[in-house]
Structures are given as structure tokens and as C-alpha cells.
Design a protein around this motif. Sequence first.
Motif, mmCIF file in Angstrom:
data_model
loop_
_atom_site.group_PDB
_atom_site.id
_atom_site.type_symbol
_atom_site.label_atom_id
_atom_site.label_comp_id
_atom_site.label_asym_id
_atom_site.label_seq_id
_atom_site.Cartn_x
_atom_site.Cartn_y
_atom_site.Cartn_z
ATOM 1 N N ARG A 151 45.802 -30.312 -10.759
ATOM 2 C CA ARG A 151 45.687 -30.269 -9.298
ATOM 3 C C ARG A 151 45.108 -28.932 -8.855
ATOM 4 N N ARG A 152 44.215 -29.002 -7.887
ATOM 5 C CA ARG A 152 43.549 -27.814 -7.356
ATOM 6 C C ARG A 152 43.994 -27.586 -5.916
ATOM 7 N N PRO A 153 44.158 -26.331 -5.508
ATOM 8 C CA PRO A 153 44.666 -26.040 -4.164
ATOM 9 C C PRO A 153 43.673 -26.420 -3.072
ATOM 10 N N ILE A 154 44.216 -26.899 -1.957
ATOM 11 C CA ILE A 154 43.406 -27.294 -0.801
ATOM 12 C C ILE A 154 43.985 -26.636 0.458
ATOM 13 N N ASN A 155 43.108 -26.077 1.277
ATOM 14 C CA ASN A 155 43.504 -25.556 2.593
ATOM 15 C C ASN A 155 43.142 -26.615 3.625
ATOM 16 N N LEU A 156 44.139 -27.314 4.150
ATOM 17 C CA LEU A 156 43.892 -28.424 5.055
ATOM 18 C C LEU A 156 43.299 -27.971 6.385
ATOM 19 N N ASP A 157 43.443 -26.702 6.727
ATOM 20 C CA ASP A 157 42.939 -26.216 8.019
ATOM 21 C C ASP A 157 41.414 -26.290 8.099
ATOM 22 N N ALA A 178 48.109 -32.227 -1.461
ATOM 23 C CA ALA A 178 48.146 -31.302 -0.320
ATOM 24 C C ALA A 178 48.909 -31.885 0.866
ATOM 25 N N VAL A 179 48.868 -33.224 1.015
ATOM 26 C CA VAL A 179 49.562 -33.863 2.148
ATOM 27 C C VAL A 179 50.905 -34.432 1.706
ATOM 28 N N GLU A 180 51.456 -33.891 0.626
ATOM 29 C CA GLU A 180 52.796 -34.259 0.162
ATOM 30 C C GLU A 180 52.911 -35.737 -0.192
ATOM 31 N N GLY A 181 51.819 -36.327 -0.694
ATOM 32 C CA GLY A 181 51.864 -37.710 -1.137
ATOM 33 C C GLY A 181 51.710 -38.746 -0.041
ATOM 34 N N SER A 182 51.471 -38.319 1.182
ATOM 35 C CA SER A 182 51.366 -39.251 2.308
ATOM 36 C C SER A 182 49.997 -39.925 2.332
ATOM 37 N N VAL A 183 49.985 -41.227 2.078
ATOM 38 C CA VAL A 183 48.725 -41.970 2.092
ATOM 39 C C VAL A 183 48.176 -42.063 3.509
ATOM 40 N N SER A 184 49.048 -42.197 4.481
ATOM 41 C CA SER A 184 48.592 -42.312 5.873
ATOM 42 C C SER A 184 47.902 -41.026 6.338
ATOM 43 N N GLU A 185 48.451 -39.867 5.961
ATOM 44 C CA GLU A 185 47.827 -38.597 6.343
ATOM 45 C C GLU A 185 46.487 -38.414 5.645
#
Length: 246
Positions: free
Chosen positions: A147-153, A200-207
Motif C-alpha cells: 500500500r502506498r500513501p495517499i493525501n485525499l486533500d 486511504a478511505v478506511e475501506g469505505s466503498v461508498s467514499e
Amino acid sequence: MARALLRITTRCCSPLYSPSSLPSRLRSHGLPPTLRFPSLSFSASAASTSSHGPSSGDGGKEEEEDDKGKYENYLGMSDDELMAQCDMGTFKSSGPGGQHRNKRESAVRLRHHPTGIVAQAVEDRSQHKNRSSALSRLRTLIALKVRRPINLDDYIPPVELLQILPLKSTIRSKDVGNQIGPNNIKFSPGMQALLDLLFAVEGSVSEAAKILGLSTGALSRLILSDDSLRAAANELRASKGLKPLR
């Protein structure tokens, strides 16, 4: 004078899984029994340290600061570059086969130094073909496990992720081309990018679906279209206390 006795005890490791427990896409490739381990998440500076040994002095600190936030793009490497990071071992494959059974060490096992991931190929009598197959499986396993880091901003989906998205995605432009499926060799980089986003979205498919311009159902169908992708996504979701996709 008292005598000291040093005892060195060795033991063999037993297999960590039964073949039936793997997704069908990976089980058919005859992957080795040392491949079950948690997903890896690290930066390029960490990978560089593990590959080349620890650095010392002020220069090492400056280099570490420069590499902060970056990561090694293993799937973007050429075969030769990726092989340079691996130890290759050969062995005789076991099992039935009669007169067609390998009598030479044509089976190939690759161990990727920066990640510790192991991939092997045993099915061909040609060592060259087995090496190529093992390298292809290594790329798939890197996509699934690293897994590689992602900045969602300021996140912008990379083109390799856009290529595996359904055409109905609102962020997918026409110049991306046709959708790439699991049987395409370019699917692994897109699969890795999708898992990075899910992480990055904590496993949330909807996000993740909102970011990718898809409905939750459309993204779920994409994840479920590949056995290994589904297994990796569900493992990630389970670690976050979420229910598996079905």
C-alpha cells in the motif's frame, strides 16, 4: 577452565496455507506457501534502506528528508529493474508427472528484497518461461500487498486506475481508452491504485466511489470482478471492522 557449549538448532518451516484457501486466480498459478502476510505500507525511503543497508552521517538524514512522502513505484519498473531487486532460486518441482516430470531445477522462486514478497512458477519445463511467470505473479502480489500513501486533500486518480474503471465513471475521459479487465497485464497497476484509495478511505466503498465518479454498486461490481482483488479488499475492510463485499 569451564567449557561453553553452543547449540544451534534448525527446523523446517511448515506451509502456511492450504491451496484451497487462495482465490482461484492465484491458486491456478501454483503460488508458494510463504505468501500469506499482512498488507505492507511504507515509503520509498524505507524501501531504499532495506535494499541498500542503513545509511550513516548527516548525508543520510538529508536524503531521508528528501524522500519523505515518496514511494517506490515497483510496478512501473522494467522486468530487469525489478529482477535486480530480487533473489532468484531454482529447484525441482515435486508431484506427479511420470516421464514428463522435471528432472532439472527448472522451477523458479523469486524473493523481492524491499517487500519480502515471494512468487514462484513451477508448471513449465523451461526455466526461462518459469522465470517470466514468476515475475508476472510478483507484480500481481505487489499490487495486492503493498500500500502506498495517499493525501485525499489533493488526490487525483492516476491514469492506471482510470483505465480499469467502467466507462460510466464521470471522471473518466474518452482519451483514457477502453476499460482494462483482469486478464490484461496492465490491470495490476490499476488494482494497486484502487486498493491504495480504499486503504486511504478506511475501506469505505461508498467514499471511494464518490472520488471515482461511480455509484457504490458500480465500484463494488468492479472489485468483485476479480477474485484476488475482492479478497484483498475484503481483508482490508475486515481490518477496519467492515462487512465483506459479496
